[in-house]
Each structure stands twice: as C-alpha cells, then as structure tokens.
Design an enzyme around this catalytic site. Structure first.
Site, mmCIF file in Angstrom:
data_model
loop_
_atom_site.group_PDB
_atom_site.id
_atom_site.type_symbol
_atom_site.label_atom_id
_atom_site.label_comp_id
_atom_site.label_asym_id
_atom_site.label_seq_id
_atom_site.Cartn_x
_atom_site.Cartn_y
_atom_site.Cartn_z
ATOM 1 N N TRP A 38 21.162 7.779 11.012
ATOM 2 C CA TRP A 38 20.015 6.769 10.608
ATOM 3 C C TRP A 38 20.673 5.379 10.324
ATOM 4 C CZ3 TRP A 38 15.381 4.802 11.388
ATOM 5 C CH2 TRP A 38 14.630 4.279 10.563
ATOM 6 N N SER A 40 20.092 2.589 8.817
ATOM 7 C CA SER A 40 19.110 2.274 7.921
ATOM 8 C C SER A 40 19.359 0.666 7.554
ATOM 9 C CB SER A 40 19.253 3.120 6.801
ATOM 10 O OG SER A 40 18.872 2.552 5.445
ATOM 11 N N GLY A 41 18.192 0.041 7.648
ATOM 12 C CA GLY A 41 17.926 -1.270 7.113
ATOM 13 C C GLY A 41 18.166 -1.350 5.784
ATOM 14 N N PHE A 42 17.574 -0.356 5.042
ATOM 15 C CA PHE A 42 17.839 -0.361 3.644
ATOM 16 C C PHE A 42 19.504 -0.093 3.151
ATOM 17 C CE2 PHE A 42 18.121 1.811 -0.333
ATOM 18 C CZ PHE A 42 17.322 1.159 -1.270
ATOM 19 N N ASP A 52 16.030 -5.187 0.887
ATOM 20 C CA ASP A 52 15.643 -4.957 2.166
ATOM 21 C C ASP A 52 14.255 -5.590 2.564
ATOM 22 O OD1 ASP A 52 15.223 -3.762 4.603
ATOM 23 O OD2 ASP A 52 14.616 -1.558 3.562
ATOM 24 N N ASP A 79 17.280 1.426 13.122
ATOM 25 C CA ASP A 79 16.182 1.108 12.175
ATOM 26 C C ASP A 79 15.842 -0.120 12.516
ATOM 27 O OD1 ASP A 79 14.314 0.529 10.050
ATOM 28 O OD2 ASP A 79 15.448 0.678 8.725
ATOM 29 N N ARG A 153 6.451 3.721 13.961
ATOM 30 C CA ARG A 153 6.358 4.067 12.428
ATOM 31 C C ARG A 153 5.243 3.383 11.994
ATOM 32 N NH1 ARG A 153 11.272 2.599 8.062
ATOM 33 N NH2 ARG A 153 9.932 2.080 6.365
ATOM 34 N N HIS A 184 5.341 7.613 7.122
ATOM 35 C CA HIS A 184 5.937 7.343 5.906
ATOM 36 C C HIS A 184 4.881 7.027 4.671
ATOM 37 C CE1 HIS A 184 9.399 6.287 3.700
ATOM 38 N NE2 HIS A 184 9.730 5.109 4.021
HETATM 39 C C1 SPV Z 1 15.410 2.604 5.708
HETATM 40 O O1 SPV Z 1 16.324 3.446 5.196
HETATM 41 O O2 SPV Z 1 15.854 1.342 5.792
HETATM 42 C C2 SPV Z 1 14.001 2.874 5.892
HETATM 43 C C3 SPV Z 1 13.441 4.011 5.228
HETATM 44 O O3 SPV Z 1 13.339 2.274 6.776
HETATM 45 S S1 SPV Z 1 12.836 3.186 3.841
HETATM 46 O O4 SPV Z 1 13.853 2.646 2.881
HETATM 47 O O5 SPV Z 1 12.392 4.422 3.048
HETATM 48 O O6 SPV Z 1 11.759 2.485 4.220
HETATM 49 MG MG MG Z 2 14.387 0.308 6.947
#
Ligand code: SPV
Ligand code: MG
Length: 288
Positions: A38, A40-42, A52, A79, A153, A184
C-alpha cells in the site's frame, strides 16, 4: 504486476496488503510475505513530517512508487487520494501511475484538498456522486492495461453520512466500472463496516482499512465473505517510529550504543537489503 494482482483477486481469498513509505520498507513488506504494498499517502506524508492534507505532491508520491517498484516485484496499490484534481487531472494521474509501475490505484470521493480520514476533527467534504463517477470513468478510459485496477473509495461513513449514503455511493461507483470498492470507517469497533458489508448486494469485491477497529482480524473479515483485500494502512511508519523512539531513548539513557547493539539488525543485514552482494560481483568482474 497488474495481471498478478488481478489473478490474486480472482483466487477468492483474502489479500493482505501492508503499507510502505520507502523502497526499504517495501522490501520488508515483500520479505514478510504480504500480497501487496500500500503506497500510503498517510505514511509518505508522515515520512516528510507533514500532515496528510494533500501537502505531498503527486510527483513526490509518484517518485516513491517508482522507487518501490524498482526494488520489489510485489504489486503496488497506489493511494492517489482524490486524484490530484478533477476528472481531467485523473486521466493524467492514471497514465503516470501506470508508467511508474503501480498495479492499482485507490481514488477517494472527497474534495481536494483532502483531510486525513483518521483525523478526529476536520471537514470531510464529499464530491457529488456524478462528479466522482466521472473521475472513475476517466480512470478506466485512461488505463492502458485492463488489468490495472481502479479501486473506488467512499468516505461516506468517514463523513458521517451513514450506511444508506455509503451503499448508494458504492453502487454508483460499481456501475461506473470500479473494479473494487473500498469502504472506510473510523469507528472504534468493526460494527459499522460489518453492517455495510452485510448490506452490500453489489458484485464488486470490498477492501477495508481496519486501522481504527483493529479487532477486525483475518478470521472475522473472512467470516463476512465479501471482503477481498485488507490494507494495513500505517503500520510500517508506526512500527518504525516505535523502534526508533525506543532505541534512541536507550542510547541517551545508557550513554552509548553498547546495550542496544545486540538488539538492532547488524550492518551486514543492511548490506543485504542494499544489495551489496551484487556490488561485490560487479567489482570482481569489472574493476581492473
Ligand atoms: C493512507 O494510508 O494514506 C490511507 C488510509 O488513505 S487512512 O489514513 O486510514 O485514510
Ligand atoms: Mg491516504
């Protein structure tokens, strides 16, 4: 990598996808036996010390996806947040992510700039359904490889709009052609997501990110039957922070590195992850 992910999804089993924020963490995801990465943007935002909130640019995220895909054959699920703009921007993003080596993208129905779904406060504004359907259609029309997955999503539960709105949006996004639906939730228990999954009558397989409701383990997910992918959304960056905090504190406390040395990986292990063995071979062959 795209056909690999498509095949795995067709296997009708739960795929476990772990977050990564660097090529090194992506390699560790692969070695641990996960089915995918993943992007991930976060995690990438946190790596830069940023929230984020769409602060990290598409170029920064793309560079990381490219660097990860250079280092691991595991499928990368990128993401792409809200798709970096409107449906026109999405057409550009899809071409770029495909070229960068991603096997799938997840695009969310929030407005730009987004706010982290996990934030306890903050606005969570959603696009009109028609506008997001247009973004899905744009993504599908721009992919060159039909195995490149477009995962839609919905943030309806995150925005507090309730299950009926979430189901309506998920059905609309499936009709628009999304390959999978990510639902989510940030409720502290799995109830909200379990209820959504039971009520889901569509054919598109479901993806979840159970960060907020960690008791939703593989057995409980599989019992529901319709979830095909679980994303562990931020456990690479949180594990790194945990480990660094612990080791740094011990070094400060003990006045040196003598006590932690046995508890952290060796330099040789880092050499292995860096591919130093290849350097030695090249050295032998070409350095004259
Ligand atoms: C990420 O991991 O960037 C996500 C998941 O989009 S969340 O942070 O839970 O939105
Ligand atoms: Mg994200």
């Amino acid at each position: 990598m795209t056909s690999k992910l498509r095949k795995k999804i067709a296997e009708d089993r739960l795929l476990h996808v772990m977050a990564a924020h660097s090529p090194l963490s992506a390699k560790l995801v692969e070695e641990a036996g996960f089915d995918g990465i993943w992007a991930s943007g976060f995690e990438l935002s946190a790596l830069y010390g940023l929230p984020d909130l769409s602060f990290v640019s598409m170029t920064q995220h793309l560079d990381m996806v490219r660097a990860m895909s250079d280092q691991t054959p595991l499928p990368i699920i990128a993401d792409i947040d809200t798709g970096y703009g409107n449906a026109i921007n999405v057409t550009h993003a899809i071409a770029e992510y495909e070229r960068a080596g991603a096997a799938a993208i997840v695009i969310e129905d929030k407005t730009f700039p987004k706010v982290s779904s996990l934030a306890t406060t903050g606005r969570q504004e959603l696009l009109r359904i028609e506008e997001f359907e247009g973004k899905i259609a744009a993504a599908l029309a721009s992919r060159r490889d039909p195995n490149f997955l477009v995962i839609a999503r919905t943030e309806a539960l995150i925005a507090g709009l309730g299950e009926a709105e979430a189901l309506k949006r998920a059905a609309a996004y499936e009709s628009a052609g999304a390959d999978m639906i990510l639902i989510h939730s940030k409720q502290k228990t799995p109830n909200e997501v379990e209820s959504f999954v039971r009520a889901w009558s569509g054919h598109a397989p479901i993806v979840i990110v159970p960060t907020a409701y960690p008791e939703m383990n593989a057995a409980r997910i599989s019992a529901l039957g319709k979830i095909r992918m679980v994303i562990y959304g931020n456990h690479a960056i949180r594990a790194s922070v945990t480990a660094m905090k612990d080791v740094f504190a011990r070094i400060r406390r003990d006045g040196g590195i003598h006590t932690v040395n046995k508890d952290i990986v060796s330099v040789e292990e880092i050499f292995r992850l860096q591919g130093m063995d290849r350097v030695r071979l090249v050295e032998k062959q070409f350095l004259r």
